[in-house]
Design a protein around this motif. Structure first.
Motif, PDB file in Angstrom:
ATOM      1  N   UNK A  33      -0.281  -9.242   0.798  1.00 37.75           N
ATOM      2  CA  UNK A  33      -0.131 -10.085   1.840  1.00 37.75           C
ATOM      3  C   UNK A  33       0.744  -9.426   2.850  1.00 37.75           C
ATOM      4  N   UNK A  34       1.957  -8.937   2.534  1.00 36.09           N
ATOM      5  CA  UNK A  34       2.673  -8.040   3.613  1.00 36.09           C
ATOM      6  C   UNK A  34       1.502  -6.884   4.421  1.00 36.09           C
ATOM      7  N   UNK A  35       0.771  -6.425   3.559  1.00 36.73           N
ATOM      8  CA  UNK A  35      -0.047  -5.356   4.301  1.00 36.73           C
ATOM      9  C   UNK A  35      -1.056  -5.862   5.171  1.00 36.73           C
ATOM     10  N   UNK A  36      -1.762  -6.935   4.897  1.00 35.86           N
ATOM     11  CA  UNK A  36      -2.823  -7.734   5.799  1.00 35.86           C
ATOM     12  C   UNK A  36      -1.852  -8.287   7.021  1.00 35.86           C
ATOM     13  N   UNK A  37      -0.603  -8.568   6.693  1.00 38.19           N
ATOM     14  CA  UNK A  37       0.174  -9.339   7.870  1.00 38.19           C
ATOM     15  C   UNK A  37       1.016  -8.289   8.762  1.00 38.19           C
ATOM     16  N   UNK A  38       0.910  -7.006   8.237  1.00 40.80           N
ATOM     17  CA  UNK A  38       1.415  -5.719   9.012  1.00 40.80           C
ATOM     18  C   UNK A  38       3.000  -5.887   9.050  1.00 40.80           C
ATOM     19  N   UNK A  39       3.534  -6.255   7.870  1.00 39.50           N
ATOM     20  CA  UNK A  39       4.904  -6.452   7.648  1.00 39.50           C
ATOM     21  C   UNK A  39       5.197  -5.611   6.332  1.00 39.50           C
ATOM     22  N   UNK A  40       6.484  -5.074   6.020  1.00 41.01           N
ATOM     23  CA  UNK A  40       6.653  -4.322   4.912  1.00 41.01           C
ATOM     24  C   UNK A  40       6.928  -5.525   3.764  1.00 41.01           C
ATOM     25  N   UNK A  41       6.576  -5.038   2.763  1.00 41.48           N
ATOM     26  CA  UNK A  41       6.796  -5.828   1.202  1.00 41.48           C
ATOM     27  C   UNK A  41       8.017  -6.349   1.177  1.00 41.48           C
ATOM     28  N   UNK A  42       8.985  -5.316   1.637  1.00 42.45           N
ATOM     29  CA  UNK A  42      10.496  -5.883   1.459  1.00 42.45           C
ATOM     30  C   UNK A  42      10.909  -6.850   2.573  1.00 42.45           C
ATOM     31  N   UNK A  43      10.191  -6.747   3.685  1.00 41.20           N
ATOM     32  CA  UNK A  43      10.570  -7.881   4.753  1.00 41.20           C
ATOM     33  C   UNK A  43       9.808  -9.177   4.378  1.00 41.20           C
ATOM     34  N   UNK A  44       8.668  -9.183   3.453  1.00 43.77           N
ATOM     35  CA  UNK A  44       7.926 -10.292   3.099  1.00 43.77           C
ATOM     36  C   UNK A  44       8.927 -11.186   2.096  1.00 43.77           C
ATOM     37  N   UNK A  45       9.522 -10.164   1.134  1.00 46.64           N
ATOM     38  CA  UNK A  45      10.330 -10.793   0.062  1.00 46.64           C
ATOM     39  C   UNK A  45      11.585 -11.463   0.562  1.00 46.64           C
ATOM     40  N   UNK A  46      12.053 -10.787   1.733  1.00 46.59           N
ATOM     41  CA  UNK A  46      13.377 -11.545   2.257  1.00 46.59           C
ATOM     42  C   UNK A  46      13.022 -12.682   2.984  1.00 46.59           C
TER      43      UNK A  46
END
Length: 197
Positions: A33-46
């Motif tokens: 989800x993070x990759x497709x949305x163009x954000x880092x995995x860490x950011x999505x987790x936060x």
């Protein structure tokens, strides 16, 4: 009587929870989800754990990936708070009822907000088998559920032998009350419904 009201979620907590629920419901991995949305995995987790506030642009991209309209993401945040009342075990307010003696207690399990009282719920405890009881009469309908013990309950001219697990529903206008306690202690849930009068 002790009641608990859960704290209201902050907007970041609510949004994070909604995004995480939607992602997990679709069995999507955080990394994908993070990759497709163009954000880092860490950011999505936060974001999911309400550790950051994020931009509307990022939320919009996450909604696109998850296939949900942005309006749905916010749709339930500002709905009215629930008004459920939680009464913890043993915290019901003790109430003295006409004719009650030692060994016979009523604990009120609810209170109604606002001007109209449409029902009351009591936990009735009786532990003196020799006690004599008055009869009661009140408007509305009453529901009894015997949790523990055994007794004979009178409603008008009828007697009902009740054992643990039994329930009885009757018109409250007709005089009623315990006739004989066969096995104590007795715990009886009593719910009186006064209707909308």
């Amino acid at each position: 009587m002790t009641t608990e009201t859960p704290p209201r979620l902050r907007l970041e907590q609510y949004l994070g929870m909604q995004i995480k629920r939607q992602r997990q419901a679709q069995e999507l991995k955080l990394a994908d989800v993070a990759r497709i949305a163009g954000i880092s995995q860490g950011m999505l987790s936060k974001i999911e754990n309400a550790q950051v506030s994020t931009s509307l642009d990022t939320l919009s991209r996450l909604c696109d990936v998850l296939g949900m309209p942005m309006s749905k993401l916010f749709s339930q945040y500002d709905q009215p708070d629930g008004n459920a009342i939680l009464v913890k075990a043993g915290d019901g307010m003790e109430v003295v009822r006409r004719g009650t003696e030692k060994g016979h207690t009523y604990h009120l399990l609810n209170h109604t907000r606002g001007p109209k009282k449409n029902f009351e719920a009591y936990m009735v405890s009786m532990d003196d088998a020799s006690e004599e009881f008055p009869t009661f009469a009140h408007p509305g309908t009453e529901f009894l559920h015997l949790l523990e013990g055994e007794l004979v309950y009178r409603h008008g001219n009828q007697l009902y032998h009740m054992q643990a697990g039994d329930s009885l529903t009757f018109d409250g206008d007709i005089p009623h009350g315990p006739e004989k306690l066969l096995q104590v202690p007795i715990r009886l849930l009593s719910v009186m419904n006064y209707g909308n009068e």
